[in-house]
Scaffold this active site. Structure first.
Site, PDB file in Angstrom:
ATOM      1  CD  GLU A 146      80.141 -13.032   1.601  1.00  0.00           C
ATOM      2  OE1 GLU A 146      80.061 -12.770   0.383  1.00  0.00           O
ATOM      3  OE2 GLU A 146      79.637 -12.311   2.480  1.00  0.00           O
ATOM      4  N   GLY A 167      66.805 -13.077  -5.112  1.00  0.00           N
ATOM      5  CA  GLY A 167      67.625 -14.017  -4.336  1.00  0.00           C
ATOM      6  C   GLY A 167      66.848 -14.668  -3.196  1.00  0.00           C
TER       7      GLY A 167
HETATM    8  O1  F6P Z   1      72.635 -10.000   0.798  1.00  0.00           O
HETATM    9  C1  F6P Z   1      72.547  -9.496  -0.486  1.00  0.00           C
HETATM   10  C2  F6P Z   1      72.244 -10.578  -1.486  1.00  0.00           C
HETATM   11  O2  F6P Z   1      72.219 -10.007  -2.759  1.00  0.00           O
HETATM   12  C3  F6P Z   1      70.943 -11.331  -1.223  1.00  0.00           C
HETATM   13  O3  F6P Z   1      69.823 -10.674  -1.664  1.00  0.00           O
HETATM   14  C4  F6P Z   1      71.200 -12.616  -1.919  1.00  0.00           C
HETATM   15  O4  F6P Z   1      70.310 -13.602  -1.499  1.00  0.00           O
HETATM   16  C5  F6P Z   1      72.637 -12.878  -1.522  1.00  0.00           C
HETATM   17  O5  F6P Z   1      73.234 -11.601  -1.508  1.00  0.00           O
HETATM   18  C6  F6P Z   1      73.389 -13.809  -2.402  1.00  0.00           C
HETATM   19  O6  F6P Z   1      73.506 -13.328  -3.707  1.00  0.00           O
HETATM   20  P1  F6P Z   1      73.918 -14.261  -4.903  1.00  0.00           P
HETATM   21  O7  F6P Z   1      72.879 -15.312  -5.049  1.00  0.00           O
HETATM   22  O8  F6P Z   1      74.017 -13.379  -6.099  1.00  0.00           O
HETATM   23  O9  F6P Z   1      75.256 -14.892  -4.566  1.00  0.00           O
END
Ligand code: F6P
Length: 524
Positions: A209, A263
């Site tokens: 995303e 995260g």
């Molecule tokens: O939902 C899974 C996850 O890995 C979360 O733990 C994290 O906050 C989110 O996706 C976003 O991940 P990233 O910061 O790597 O984009």
């Protein structure tokens, strides 16, 4: 380690619950009218009132015995010492190091200099954007930040900026979390690329995303301003500097953070850059200071008055001893509207686990469903269910003592409702007509912040982080991984070509569903 349900203190808790089964909350108040004081604790200036929980000082003692039997004090020491508490990924969880100045080593290396360097870079950049020393490619001052990120890379900054909206005197921040194109369109509506700074927050810098939104933002910016504008208009917060480089960002535009920052624990790191830009580095520092004050108390207070630990243990009492499947977070501050969603990730992604640290199936439930809403609008939506529904939920009321707006009468009414709701849940009413009976004996904790400012907000969030950790210790699970989210991502990558028209093998159920969607979209 044996399952927590095999420990003597667990059995003592069940026995105590059974012995006290006939005692209602009202009964507990009659027994001890001073229970308010006995069951209200302070942490970093925040008061936490457990007196509307079905506990008494003896139950608290039994819960702390359970915590000791589960080695909670040793686990806390291990966490702060930087040991690899995230056993499945072989990492420490050192978000506390981002908000204090204690020396901790990871793999034999003192991490403090790096923490300090990153903090300082972030402070200087945030102030430069706010003061107009860092400007856009056409020399204009930034008026807006487009903050791209999802999950922990967005929920914390969004919560904090909206909560501290009254003090947000920097560029306005708009968030894009979702892949729905409508969200991106809504976020950029009315924005001028010349005065917009894009902050891409992603620990991995691979999250679909965020990466797709980053490409969209890049096209939106470079269309009118040219590729050269990237260096001025695009920055990233990430643990993957190489991937940010591949995206085209020079290293000086990347604000790094370490792998040992999870995260959902990352708002204290450079992921908090939009916060620092919106409210200023000084207030961001106060946010860290509030969280740090809680860290210090959590680390040293005895369990009997250790507020984050007690929040966790009362949660265990409600979830496991009283078997409540859900937990409602009720913010009595409109600016804390995003708190329930933030806590949903913090609690459910951390502790929504079905196996213990050794990989054995849990014989007892772990994290409840966390949900909630905001003050009187929630009362007019789902509080009916809380008062008269057939399922029980524990509730956290979050109350702010000082008014957050000009009109004092609004605040007085708000406080009256916050107090009334927890009393109504506790006391109930029986006017004779069964339709009008509220059974009462429904439990809640009330958390009172003196003010909704950066310091106390930081403290509140740190309290919940440590609550989650304590529960994970008692349950014997790893709070710091999230493998459950991977399967859906993998399947989505298989389904995408089919959505785009390719003939790829699909599960018949998915194939059927795509057919339904296509028919309704008019594409087939
Ligand atoms: O939902 C899974 C996850 O890995 C979360 O733990 C994290 O906050 C989110 O996706 C976003 O991940 P990233 O910061 O790597 O984009």
């Amino acid at each position: 380690m044996v399952p927590f349900t095999d420990t003597p203190s667990w059995h003592a808790l069940l026995a105590y619950r059974d012995a006290r089964a006939a005692t209602t909350l009202e009964g507990l108040w009659k027994e001890d009218p001073a229970r308010g004081d006995a069951l209200t604790f302070q942490c970093a200036g925040i008061a936490v009132d457990f007196s509307k929980q079905r506990i008494d000082p003896h139950a608290v003692r039994l819960l702390t015995e359970l915590a000791r039997e589960r080695d909670v004090p040793a686990c806390i020491a291990t966490l702060f010492a930087g040991e690899k508490v995230n056993i499945t990924e072989g990492r420490p969880a050192l978000h506390m190091a981002l908000r204090g100045d204690e020396r901790v080593s990871v793999d034999g290396q003192d991490i403090y200099p790096e923490v300090q360097r990153n903090r300082e870079r972030m402070r200087v950049f945030a102030e430069a954007v706010r003061e107009g020393q860092w400007r856009g490619a056409t020399g204009e001052k930034f008026t807006h930040v487009l903050a791209l990120g999802i999950g922990g890379s967005s929920l914390g900054p969004k919560l904090v900026i909206e909560a501290l909206r009254g003090e947000a005197d920097g560029p306005q921040v708009r968030f894009v979390q979702s892949i729905d194109p409508a969200e991106f369109d809504d976020a950029i509506r009315g924005l001028d690329p010349r005065t917009t700074l894009v902050v891409v927050a992603s620990k991995t810098f691979t999250t679909q995303e965020t990466m797709v939104n980053a490409q969209a933002a890049r096209a939106w910016l470079t269309g009118p301003l040219g590729e050269g504008a990237i260096a001025k208009h695009f920055v990233a917060a990430s643990a993957n500097i190489a991937a940010a480089g591949d995206f085209g960002l020079p290293e000086c535009n990347v604000f790094p953070f370490a792998e040992w920052v999870g995260g959902r624990y990352s708002l204290w790191s450079s992921v908090g850059l939009p916060i620092a830009i919106a409210i200023g580095a000084t207030r961001f520092g106060q946010l860290l200071a509030g969280a740090h004050a809680v860290d210090m108390q959590f680390r040293s207070d005895p369990l009997e008055r250790n507020v984050p630990a007690l929040l966790g243990l009362v949660g265990i009492w409600n979830r496991n001893v009283l078997a409540m499947p859900s937990h409602a977070v009720l913010s009595y501050a409109s600016r804390l509207e995003n708190l329930p969603m933030y806590l949903q990730q913090l609690e459910m992604e951390s502790n929504g686990k079905r196996v213990d640290r050794e990989g054995r199936l849990m014989g007892a439930p772990t994290c409840p469903v966390v949900w909630g809403g905001v003050e009187t609008p929630a009362q007019h939506a789902f509080h009916q269910w809380l008062h008269q529904g057939t399922d029980l939920a524990s509730c956290d009321f979050i109350v702010v003592a000082k008014p957050m707006g000009e009109r004092g009468i609004h605040h007085e009414i708000l406080l009256s409702h916050a107090c009334a709701q927890s009393e109504a849940l506790m006391s109930g009413v029986d006017p004779g007509d069964p339709h009008r009976v509220c059974p009462g004996n429904r439990v809640s904790t009330t958390i009172v912040l003196p003010r909704l400012d950066a310091y106390h907000l930081g403290a509140l969030l740190a309290m919940y982080e440590h609550k989650v950790f304590v529960q994970a210790c008692v349950w014997g699970i790893n709070a710091f991984d999230q493998f459950g989210v991977e399967l859906g991502k993998t399947i989505a990558s298989r389904v995408l070509p089919a959505v785009q028209g390719a003939n790829v093998p699909l599960h018949p159920a998915t194939s059927h569903l795509l057919g339904v969607i296509r028919r309704l979209s008019g594409t087939h």
